[in-house]
Design a protein around this motif. Structure first.
Motif, PDB file in Angstrom:
ATOM      1  N   LEU A 157       0.830  -1.197   0.000  1.00  0.00           N
ATOM      2  CA  LEU A 157       0.000   0.000   0.000  1.00  0.00           C
ATOM      3  C   LEU A 157       0.869   1.253   0.000  1.00  0.00           C
ATOM      4  CD1 LEU A 157      -2.809   1.423   0.357  1.00  0.00           C
ATOM      5  CD2 LEU A 157      -2.398   1.279   2.827  1.00  0.00           C
ATOM      6  N   LEU A 158       1.901   1.267   0.840  1.00  0.00           N
ATOM      7  CA  LEU A 158       2.789   2.428   0.906  1.00  0.00           C
ATOM      8  C   LEU A 158       3.531   2.623  -0.407  1.00  0.00           C
ATOM      9  CD1 LEU A 158       4.235   1.953   4.518  1.00  0.00           C
ATOM     10  CD2 LEU A 158       2.431   3.527   3.780  1.00  0.00           C
ATOM     11  N   ALA A 159       3.999   1.523  -0.995  1.00  0.00           N
ATOM     12  CA  ALA A 159       4.717   1.621  -2.261  1.00  0.00           C
ATOM     13  C   ALA A 159       3.800   2.079  -3.394  1.00  0.00           C
ATOM     14  CB  ALA A 159       5.359   0.276  -2.606  1.00  0.00           C
ATOM     15  N   ASP A 160       2.581   1.560  -3.415  1.00  0.00           N
ATOM     16  CA  ASP A 160       1.631   1.943  -4.463  1.00  0.00           C
ATOM     17  C   ASP A 160       1.298   3.427  -4.417  1.00  0.00           C
ATOM     18  OD1 ASP A 160       1.511  -0.634  -5.394  1.00  0.00           O
ATOM     19  OD2 ASP A 160      -0.417  -1.117  -4.459  1.00  0.00           O
ATOM     20  N   LYS A 167      11.643  -3.492  -3.802  1.00  0.00           N
ATOM     21  CA  LYS A 167      12.285  -4.290  -4.844  1.00  0.00           C
ATOM     22  C   LYS A 167      11.246  -4.714  -5.878  1.00  0.00           C
ATOM     23  CE  LYS A 167      15.713  -6.394  -1.752  1.00  0.00           C
ATOM     24  NZ  LYS A 167      16.142  -7.673  -1.118  1.00  0.00           N
ATOM     25  N   ALA A 168      11.645  -4.789  -7.110  1.00  0.00           N
ATOM     26  CA  ALA A 168      10.731  -5.182  -8.173  1.00  0.00           C
ATOM     27  C   ALA A 168      10.210  -6.598  -7.942  1.00  0.00           C
ATOM     28  CB  ALA A 168      11.434  -5.110  -9.529  1.00  0.00           C
ATOM     29  N   GLY A 169       8.905  -6.778  -8.093  1.00  0.00           N
ATOM     30  CA  GLY A 169       8.312  -8.102  -8.060  1.00  0.00           C
ATOM     31  C   GLY A 169       7.954  -8.657  -6.702  1.00  0.00           C
ATOM     32  N   VAL A 170       8.240  -7.944  -5.590  1.00  0.00           N
ATOM     33  CA  VAL A 170       7.954  -8.528  -4.275  1.00  0.00           C
ATOM     34  C   VAL A 170       6.470  -8.462  -3.923  1.00  0.00           C
ATOM     35  CG1 VAL A 170      10.251  -8.158  -3.347  1.00  0.00           C
ATOM     36  CG2 VAL A 170       8.523  -6.381  -3.073  1.00  0.00           C
ATOM     37  N   GLY A 171       5.774  -7.436  -4.388  1.00  0.00           N
ATOM     38  CA  GLY A 171       4.331  -7.348  -4.163  1.00  0.00           C
ATOM     39  C   GLY A 171       3.938  -7.449  -2.707  1.00  0.00           C
ATOM     40  N   ALA A 172       2.864  -8.220  -2.450  1.00  0.00           N
ATOM     41  CA  ALA A 172       2.308  -8.327  -1.104  1.00  0.00           C
ATOM     42  C   ALA A 172       3.131  -9.225  -0.191  1.00  0.00           C
ATOM     43  CB  ALA A 172       0.871  -8.823  -1.165  1.00  0.00           C
ATOM     44  N   ASP A 173       4.207  -9.837  -0.711  1.00  0.00           N
ATOM     45  CA  ASP A 173       5.096 -10.641   0.127  1.00  0.00           C
ATOM     46  C   ASP A 173       6.249  -9.814   0.690  1.00  0.00           C
ATOM     47  OD1 ASP A 173       3.645 -12.988  -0.348  1.00  0.00           O
ATOM     48  OD2 ASP A 173       4.707 -13.334  -2.229  1.00  0.00           O
ATOM     49  N   LYS A 175       8.840  -7.536   2.755  1.00  0.00           N
ATOM     50  CA  LYS A 175       9.305  -7.382   4.130  1.00  0.00           C
ATOM     51  C   LYS A 175      10.039  -6.054   4.225  1.00  0.00           C
ATOM     52  CE  LYS A 175      11.785 -11.117   3.733  1.00  0.00           C
ATOM     53  NZ  LYS A 175      11.336 -11.556   2.381  1.00  0.00           N
ATOM     54  N   LEU A 176      10.329  -5.621   5.447  1.00  0.00           N
ATOM     55  CA  LEU A 176      11.054  -4.364   5.609  1.00  0.00           C
ATOM     56  C   LEU A 176      12.386  -4.397   4.867  1.00  0.00           C
ATOM     57  CD1 LEU A 176      10.450  -3.388   9.361  1.00  0.00           C
ATOM     58  CD2 LEU A 176       9.281  -2.523   7.326  1.00  0.00           C
ATOM     59  N   SER A 177      12.985  -5.560   4.792  1.00  0.00           N
ATOM     60  CA  SER A 177      14.273  -5.688   4.100  1.00  0.00           C
ATOM     61  C   SER A 177      14.139  -5.518   2.590  1.00  0.00           C
ATOM     62  CB  SER A 177      14.910  -7.042   4.411  1.00  0.00           C
ATOM     63  OG  SER A 177      14.066  -8.102   4.003  1.00  0.00           O
ATOM     64  N   ASP A 178      12.904  -5.553   2.071  1.00  0.00           N
ATOM     65  CA  ASP A 178      12.671  -5.378   0.646  1.00  0.00           C
ATOM     66  C   ASP A 178      12.489  -3.916   0.257  1.00  0.00           C
ATOM     67  OD1 ASP A 178      12.720  -8.136  -0.096  1.00  0.00           O
ATOM     68  OD2 ASP A 178      10.721  -8.362   0.776  1.00  0.00           O
ATOM     69  N   ILE A 179      12.511  -3.027   1.230  1.00  0.00           N
ATOM     70  CA  ILE A 179      12.387  -1.604   0.925  1.00  0.00           C
ATOM     71  C   ILE A 179      13.705  -1.108   0.337  1.00  0.00           C
ATOM     72  CG2 ILE A 179      11.963   0.702   1.851  1.00  0.00           C
ATOM     73  CD1 ILE A 179      10.335  -0.573   4.087  1.00  0.00           C
ATOM     74  N   THR A 180      13.650  -0.550  -0.853  1.00  0.00           N
ATOM     75  CA  THR A 180      14.860  -0.012  -1.487  1.00  0.00           C
ATOM     76  C   THR A 180      15.028   1.475  -1.227  1.00  0.00           C
ATOM     77  OG1 THR A 180      13.656   0.333  -3.559  1.00  0.00           O
ATOM     78  CG2 THR A 180      14.833  -1.763  -3.300  1.00  0.00           C
ATOM     79  N   ASP A 181      13.945   2.147  -0.884  1.00  0.00           N
ATOM     80  CA  ASP A 181      14.013   3.569  -0.550  1.00  0.00           C
ATOM     81  C   ASP A 181      12.976   3.879   0.519  1.00  0.00           C
ATOM     82  OD1 ASP A 181      14.238   6.288  -0.380  1.00  0.00           O
ATOM     83  OD2 ASP A 181      13.836   6.695  -2.505  1.00  0.00           O
ATOM     84  N   ARG A 182      13.458   4.085   1.730  1.00  0.00           N
ATOM     85  CA  ARG A 182      12.554   4.399   2.845  1.00  0.00           C
ATOM     86  C   ARG A 182      12.165   5.866   2.860  1.00  0.00           C
ATOM     87  NH1 ARG A 182      13.324   1.025   8.193  1.00  0.00           N
ATOM     88  NH2 ARG A 182      13.883  -1.026   7.335  1.00  0.00           N
ATOM     89  N   LYS A 183      12.825   6.652   2.043  1.00  0.00           N
ATOM     90  CA  LYS A 183      12.609   8.101   1.990  1.00  0.00           C
ATOM     91  C   LYS A 183      12.730   8.729   3.371  1.00  0.00           C
ATOM     92  CE  LYS A 183      10.049   7.739  -2.303  1.00  0.00           C
ATOM     93  NZ  LYS A 183       8.890   8.146  -3.118  1.00  0.00           N
ATOM     94  N   GLY A 184      13.654   8.160   4.145  1.00  0.00           N
ATOM     95  CA  GLY A 184      13.966   8.704   5.462  1.00  0.00           C
ATOM     96  C   GLY A 184      13.020   8.299   6.567  1.00  0.00           C
ATOM     97  N   LEU A 185      12.032   7.488   6.264  1.00  0.00           N
ATOM     98  CA  LEU A 185      11.046   7.087   7.266  1.00  0.00           C
ATOM     99  C   LEU A 185      11.557   5.937   8.127  1.00  0.00           C
ATOM    100  CD1 LEU A 185       7.839   7.150   5.031  1.00  0.00           C
ATOM    101  CD2 LEU A 185       8.512   8.859   6.741  1.00  0.00           C
ATOM    102  N   GLU A 186      11.104   5.899   9.370  1.00  0.00           N
ATOM    103  CA  GLU A 186      11.365   4.781  10.275  1.00  0.00           C
ATOM    104  C   GLU A 186      10.090   3.939  10.369  1.00  0.00           C
ATOM    105  OE1 GLU A 186      14.307   4.192  11.607  1.00  0.00           O
ATOM    106  OE2 GLU A 186      15.137   6.016  10.705  1.00  0.00           O
ATOM    107  N   PHE A 187      10.274   2.636  10.614  1.00  0.00           N
ATOM    108  CA  PHE A 187       9.117   1.748  10.689  1.00  0.00           C
ATOM    109  C   PHE A 187       9.069   1.021  12.023  1.00  0.00           C
ATOM    110  CE2 PHE A 187       9.695   2.530   6.249  1.00  0.00           C
ATOM    111  CZ  PHE A 187       8.388   2.696   5.798  1.00  0.00           C
ATOM    112  N   LYS A 188       7.865   0.934  12.572  1.00  0.00           N
ATOM    113  CA  LYS A 188       7.642   0.257  13.846  1.00  0.00           C
ATOM    114  C   LYS A 188       6.675  -0.893  13.603  1.00  0.00           C
ATOM    115  CE  LYS A 188       6.572   1.296  18.683  1.00  0.00           C
ATOM    116  NZ  LYS A 188       6.228   2.369  19.637  1.00  0.00           N
ATOM    117  N   GLU A 189       7.121  -2.123  13.860  1.00  0.00           N
ATOM    118  CA  GLU A 189       6.289  -3.306  13.641  1.00  0.00           C
ATOM    119  C   GLU A 189       5.520  -3.635  14.925  1.00  0.00           C
ATOM    120  OE1 GLU A 189       8.642  -6.227  10.751  1.00  0.00           O
ATOM    121  OE2 GLU A 189       9.896  -5.481  12.391  1.00  0.00           O
ATOM    122  N   LEU A 190       4.201  -3.760  14.796  1.00  0.00           N
ATOM    123  CA  LEU A 190       3.340  -4.017  15.949  1.00  0.00           C
ATOM    124  C   LEU A 190       2.318  -5.091  15.607  1.00  0.00           C
ATOM    125  CD1 LEU A 190       2.550  -0.320  16.940  1.00  0.00           C
ATOM    126  CD2 LEU A 190       4.150  -1.843  18.116  1.00  0.00           C
TER     127      LEU A 190
END
Length: 282
Positions: A157-160, A167-173, A175-190
């Protein structure tokens, strides 16, 4: 995670506490003892909103005429409804979508199968601190659900919507490690159920539709970004342990959940925040 269980309909003698704490079903359990008996109550585990609300509507308005005794038990997490169904503590459940169930069955060794699709709850990005996506800035924090399928769904949703790049092709699978550009954002998993309560502590949060509604959010109005319904694989469905698909009580409930009355109830009650998604579950 709150493993609270709330009894909606007082059918039989099982208490909510017993259901939440019993490790496995036996032949003496009402759910397993009544399996396949058309005259026994059908016990269904459900998330409170909208699942239990929809089931309660069916129980109060449609079930008696159809010759179905229906008992609804609320669970506030995404694990116990499946384990209770597998163990025979309940006959069926209604709270999840296919990607989540596939992942759960694989990891837990359960044999839960879908019966009929009922509705879709669009996942949304919400904030109490910014008014639009363009207001999200480097250094800010976004909360996402931590279970495998809903985290991937949240990142997609965030990427769309251009908030991050994946990363290309990861889709709904994803993970945080698949983010190629966080645009400076931090992520909190809950844990998904706790994300709404953390909304005031983060800059934005991706919240499952049912939990957003429980938190008095209106997805169609309040979300900064919202999943599209067309072609969405995340329809929520009625599910049972494999082998119980043809239980006559299950078939009756499946028919009622796809009825014109339930369609109208969903459309009138949730006004686009939950949408009908009727049909055979895949």
């Amino acid at each position: 995670m709150r493993n609270t269980v709330k009894t909606i309909a007082a059918f039989g003698g099982i208490t909510a506490l017993t259901l939440g704490l019993t490790a496995c079903g036996t032949a003496s359990d009402p759910a397993s003892a009544g399996a396949g008996d058309a005259s026994a109550p059908l016990v269904v585990a459900a998330s409170p909103t909208p699942h239990a609300d929809i089931l309660t509507y069916v129980k109060d308005n449609l079930a008696q005429k159809a010759g179905l005794k229906l008992e609804v038990k609320e669970f506030t997490d995404y694990v116990l409804p499946n384990t209770a169904t597998q163990d025979g503590q309940v006959d069926a459940n209604y709270f999840q979508h296919k990607p989540y169930l596939d992942d759960f069955n694989k990891k837990q060794g359960t044999t839960i199968v879908p019966v009929v699709d009922v509705h879709l709850e669009p996942l949304g990005l919400y904030s109490q601190k910014v008014k639009s996506l363009k207001d999200l800035k480097p250094g800010q924090t976004v909360a996402v659900p931590n279970d495998t399928t809903n985290e991937g769904r949240a990142l997609k949703l965030l990427a769309d919507n251009g908030v991050i790049a994946l990363k290309a092709g990861v889709g709904a699978d994803a993970k945080l490690s698949d983010i190629t550009d966080r645009k400076g954002l931090e992520f909190k998993e809950l844990e998904a159920a706790t994300v709404p309560r953390a909304l005031s502590d983060v800059d934005a949060a991706v919240i499952n539709g049912n939990y957003a509604i429980e938190a008095k959010l209106t997805p169609a109005k309040d979300a900064l970004a919202l999943e599209k319904s067309e072609g969405n694989p995340y329809a929520n469905f009625l599910a049972v342990k494999k082998g119980n698909e043809d239980d006559p009580r299950v078939r009756k409930l499946a028919g009622l959940l796809n009825s014109p009355e339930v369609r109208k109830y969903i459309e009138d009650t949730y006004k686009g925040s939950v949408t009908p998604a009727f049909g055979a579950a895949g």
